[in-house]
Scaffold this motif. Structure first.
Motif, PDB file in Angstrom:
ATOM      1  N   ARG A 214     -12.519   8.273  22.886  1.00 49.38           N
ATOM      2  CA  ARG A 214     -11.925   9.620  23.021  1.00 49.38           C
ATOM      3  C   ARG A 214     -10.414   9.518  23.180  1.00 49.38           C
ATOM      4  O   ARG A 214      -9.660  10.299  22.581  1.00 49.38           O
TER       5      ARG A 214
ATOM      6  N   ASP B 244      -3.329  14.715  27.383  1.00 47.19           N
ATOM      7  CA  ASP B 244      -4.095  14.924  28.602  1.00 47.19           C
ATOM      8  C   ASP B 244      -4.301  13.591  29.307  1.00 47.19           C
ATOM      9  O   ASP B 244      -4.534  12.563  28.678  1.00 47.19           O
TER      10      ASP B 244
ATOM     11  N   LEU C 191      -5.386  10.735  24.224  1.00 50.11           N
ATOM     12  CA  LEU C 191      -5.342  10.877  25.683  1.00 50.11           C
ATOM     13  C   LEU C 191      -4.509   9.753  26.301  1.00 50.11           C
ATOM     14  O   LEU C 191      -4.375   8.667  25.747  1.00 50.11           O
TER      15      LEU C 191
ATOM     16  N   GLY D 202     -14.246  16.543  22.811  1.00 52.34           N
ATOM     17  CA  GLY D 202     -12.909  17.126  22.946  1.00 52.34           C
ATOM     18  C   GLY D 202     -12.911  18.625  22.737  1.00 52.34           C
ATOM     19  O   GLY D 202     -12.255  19.373  23.481  1.00 52.34           O
TER      20      GLY D 202
ATOM     21  N   LYS E 251     -11.109  18.432  35.159  1.00 49.19           N
ATOM     22  CA  LYS E 251     -12.460  18.506  34.593  1.00 49.19           C
ATOM     23  C   LYS E 251     -13.189  17.187  34.833  1.00 49.19           C
ATOM     24  O   LYS E 251     -12.623  16.121  34.601  1.00 49.19           O
TER      25      LYS E 251
ATOM     26  N   TYR F  14      -5.410  14.125  37.311  1.00 45.55           N
ATOM     27  CA  TYR F  14      -5.963  13.863  35.990  1.00 45.55           C
ATOM     28  C   TYR F  14      -6.574  15.130  35.399  1.00 45.55           C
ATOM     29  O   TYR F  14      -7.040  16.013  36.122  1.00 45.55           O
ATOM     30  N   ASP F  15      -6.588  15.171  34.055  1.00 45.63           N
ATOM     31  CA  ASP F  15      -7.219  16.291  33.358  1.00 45.63           C
ATOM     32  C   ASP F  15      -8.714  16.068  33.147  1.00 45.63           C
ATOM     33  O   ASP F  15      -9.487  17.024  33.096  1.00 45.63           O
ATOM     34  N   PHE F  16      -9.132  14.781  33.042  1.00 52.55           N
ATOM     35  CA  PHE F  16     -10.507  14.512  32.619  1.00 52.55           C
ATOM     36  C   PHE F  16     -10.979  13.169  33.135  1.00 52.55           C
ATOM     37  O   PHE F  16     -10.231  12.188  33.141  1.00 52.55           O
TER      38      PHE F  16
ATOM     39  N   ASP G  36     -12.265  21.204  25.643  1.00 52.96           N
ATOM     40  CA  ASP G  36     -10.889  21.602  25.348  1.00 52.96           C
ATOM     41  C   ASP G  36      -9.877  20.519  25.777  1.00 52.96           C
ATOM     42  O   ASP G  36      -8.915  20.794  26.496  1.00 52.96           O
ATOM     43  N   LEU G  37     -10.110  19.300  25.321  1.00 51.62           N
ATOM     44  CA  LEU G  37      -9.193  18.204  25.611  1.00 51.62           C
ATOM     45  C   LEU G  37      -8.079  18.184  24.572  1.00 51.62           C
ATOM     46  O   LEU G  37      -8.330  18.385  23.387  1.00 51.62           O
ATOM     47  N   ARG G  38      -6.857  17.951  25.023  1.00 50.91           N
ATOM     48  CA  ARG G  38      -5.688  17.987  24.141  1.00 50.91           C
ATOM     49  C   ARG G  38      -4.922  16.664  24.187  1.00 50.91           C
ATOM     50  O   ARG G  38      -4.985  15.941  25.182  1.00 50.91           O
TER      51      ARG G  38
ATOM     52  N   ALA H 164      -6.364  11.025  31.448  1.00 52.96           N
ATOM     53  CA  ALA H 164      -7.775  10.724  31.684  1.00 52.96           C
ATOM     54  C   ALA H 164      -7.907   9.404  32.434  1.00 52.96           C
ATOM     55  O   ALA H 164      -6.991   8.578  32.423  1.00 52.96           O
TER      56      ALA H 164
END
Length: 353
Positions: A113, A94, A119, A85, A161, A139-141, A89-91, A96
């Motif tokens: 995670r 976010d 997430l 994370g 990402k 999606y962020d991740f 830089d996962l918040r 996923a």
């Protein structure tokens, strides 16, 4: 303060719905009783995670030897999740996607995670492609393997990402990935290190290790990993690397795959990378006994025998060029669908004796 493995983040969601500990128990039983195979795996992992034991049993991939059962502390998986994370830089909140089997470490860690970092996790049927991804979904991740990237180039822009692990990213795939605007990383790790301990942006030479991880090499020039909080002891790998410093390394190949041909040390993985865009079938490079060279370079291709143009070997150095090409109808695979080189070659040689 580092959260305890039993603490579920208040922003954690699966498929848009928040689950606290009690609700996760109910979800797990439901997935095991009524779910599809990938949902069964998720349910089993959730029950394992939520029980009173402080450890969990994991099976290694079996890529370079027999798969084995190892025991990992749940709190170490939490530490790994936090390191990931921080690195990417996962918040909380976010978005996923889980598109890997929850049966293996990479899939399990995406779930951890999500629970620990808060997430919003969507679950997809694990497949070699992402064709089922809705066109307007962003999606962020996401964590994927190279085969999924290869088969889903038109979908990758939907992720901010992307981390790719489980196998090496070929030069050919890396070139195409660099055209995509998403932040895409290749990762390095194994079950023993609780998934990745290092990552590099696609196209870069050197991996950067995650926080609290330090590296060195042994007398074989193989990578030695120290990751306090994640692994109790040093992890001595069979991966030959070149160190830039104690935080950055370049991966060269597997020690157990190195071919000593006529006194020249050759790395099969580097030869394979050069040939990746030249051969459409699955293949690998290995060594077989030779009276003159000691060991000769051999190209092993999956499929029916066919004519191979010698011109494809122009990209190779003199000593890298295969002295023999072997065709095998079907490669033997590990439990995680990787090529089992040793067993594939062993079965072929047994047939030809």
């Amino acid at each position: 303060m580092i959260p305890h493995y039993q603490n579920i983040h208040n922003q954690f969601k699966i498929n848009g719905f928040h689950f606290d500990k009690e609700a996760l128990f109910q979800l797990a039983y439901s997935l095991i009783k009524e779910g599809k195979e990938h949902e069964n795996d998720l349910g089993v992992f959730l029950l394992d995670w939520l029980d009173e034991k402080e450890t969990i049993n994991l099976t290694t991939s079996g890529t370079t030897g027999p798969a084995k059962l190892i025991t990992i502390k749940k709190q170490s998986m939490v530490q790994s999740a936090i390191a990931t994370g921080n690195f990417f830089d996962l918040r909380p909140k976010d978005k996923a996607l889980l598109c890997l089997p929850a049966r293996y470490i990479a899939g399990k860690m995406m779930i951890v995670r999500a629970m620990i970092l808060g997430l919003d996790l969507d679950i997809m049927v694990p497949s070699s492609h992402l064709d089922d991804l809705l066109p307007n979904k962003q999606y962020d991740f996401v964590a994927i393997v190279p085969l999924q990237a290869e088969n889903s180039m038109n979908k990758l822009h939907q992720f901010k990402k992307i981390i790719i692990g489980g196998a090496k990213v070929s030069d050919d795939l890396a070139l195409r990935l660099k055209e995509i605007k998403s932040e895409i990383y290749e990762t390095y790790g194994m079950t023993e290190t609780i998934t990745h301990i290092a990552a590099k942006k696609i196209g870069e030479e050197f991996f950067n290790v995650l926080e609290h991880v330090s590296i060195s090499v042994d007398d074989r020039n193989c990578l030695v990993i120290e990751a306090p909080g994640i692994t109790d002891e040093k992890v001595i790998t069979n991966d030959i690397v070149a160190l830039q410093n104690d935080k950055k390394f370049k991966w060269l190949g597997r020690y157990d795959n190195v071919i000593n041909s006529g006194g020249i040390k050759l790395f099969p993985e580097q030869i394979e990378t050069k040939l990746a865009s030249k051969i459409s079938n699955r293949f690998f490079i290995t060594g077989l006994p030779d009276e003159v060279l000691g060991t000769k370079v051999v190209l092993v291709i999956e499929g029916e025998e066919q004519l191979i143009e010698k011109s494809i070997f122009k990209v190779l150095d003199k000593f890298e060029k295969p002295k023999e090409v072997i065709f095998i109808a079907k490669f033997t695979e590990t439990g995680t669908n990787k090529i089992n080189r040793i067993q594939t070659l062993k079965k072929h040689l047994e047939k030809t004796v």
